[in-house]
Motif scaffolding. Structure first.
Motif: not given
Length: 204
Positions: A148-163
């Motif tokens: 998919h198209f990706v700019t590389g301009h990061v919006d925020t951080r997130g936390t992986t809570t489950r895999i």
């Protein structure tokens, strides 16, 4: 839980979310699925797609950080250059989903510098020597698009809570700031640490 870089693709042009920090809200999360990776990216503003497209979210190499140092609010990262990469000074490379400029390419290493805004919205400053990072070189005009198209301009951080495993796939649940959920849609695309993933569900 695991902090990781996150990017989101809603209904328009692309913008990256990158490494997640403490999210706001009680249950502002996404359910992601991928057959190989644990990370994701997405779009927001259709009008900017023509000028912001840089990457696809398909990782072409991983490499280890050789050295990470801080000076005057800037983080300098020296990363082992993959053998198959032909890279020159000034090129743009996605490092864990962050559009990064090569400030030095020598001795089998690549050097990048990150300023305060990038450090606030990504986890690049919390990495250490020996850590692996995902790499993707920028798109060549007229080349194939496999993700998919990706700019590389990061919006925020997130936390992986489950895999969770589902056959050969992994399903991730990731918490993000509530104000960004409006840009996320089921079956849309999101990038985590530069890897393009598909949104299965979103929760409020």
């Amino acid at each position: 839980s695991t902090a990781s870089s996150f990017s989101s693709i809603g209904s328009g042009a692309s913008s990256v979310i990158s490494a997640f920090g403490p999210p706001s809200g009680d249950d502002d999360s996404l359910r992601m699925v991928t057959d190989v990776s644990l990370r994701f990216q997405s779009y927001k503003n259709r009008c900017s797609m023509s000028i912001n497209l840089m990457f696809t979210g398909i990782i072409t190499a991983t490499a280890r950080i050789k050295k990470l140092s801080r000076q005057g609010g800037i983080v300098s990262a020296v990363i082992q250059k993959p053998r198959k990469f032909k890279v020159y000074h000034g090129e743009s490379i996605s490092v864990n989903g962050i559009c990064s400029t090569v400030v030095r390419a020598s001795g089998g290493t690549l050097t990048f510098e990150y300023m305060a805004e990038t450090l606030r919205k990504t986890n690049i400053g919390s990495l250490k020597s020996g850590d692996l990072v995902n790499l993707e070189q920028s798109l060549a005009w007229g080349g194939r698009l496999h993700g998919h198209f990706v700019t590389g301009h990061v919006d925020t951080r997130g936390t992986t809570t489950r895999i969770r495993r589902e056959g050969n796939s992994r399903v991730l649940r990731i918490k993000i700031p509530a104000q960004l959920l409006r840009y996320i849609v089921p079956k849309g695309s999101v990038a985590v640490e530069g890897v393009s993933l598909t949104v299965v569900e979103k929760y409020r």
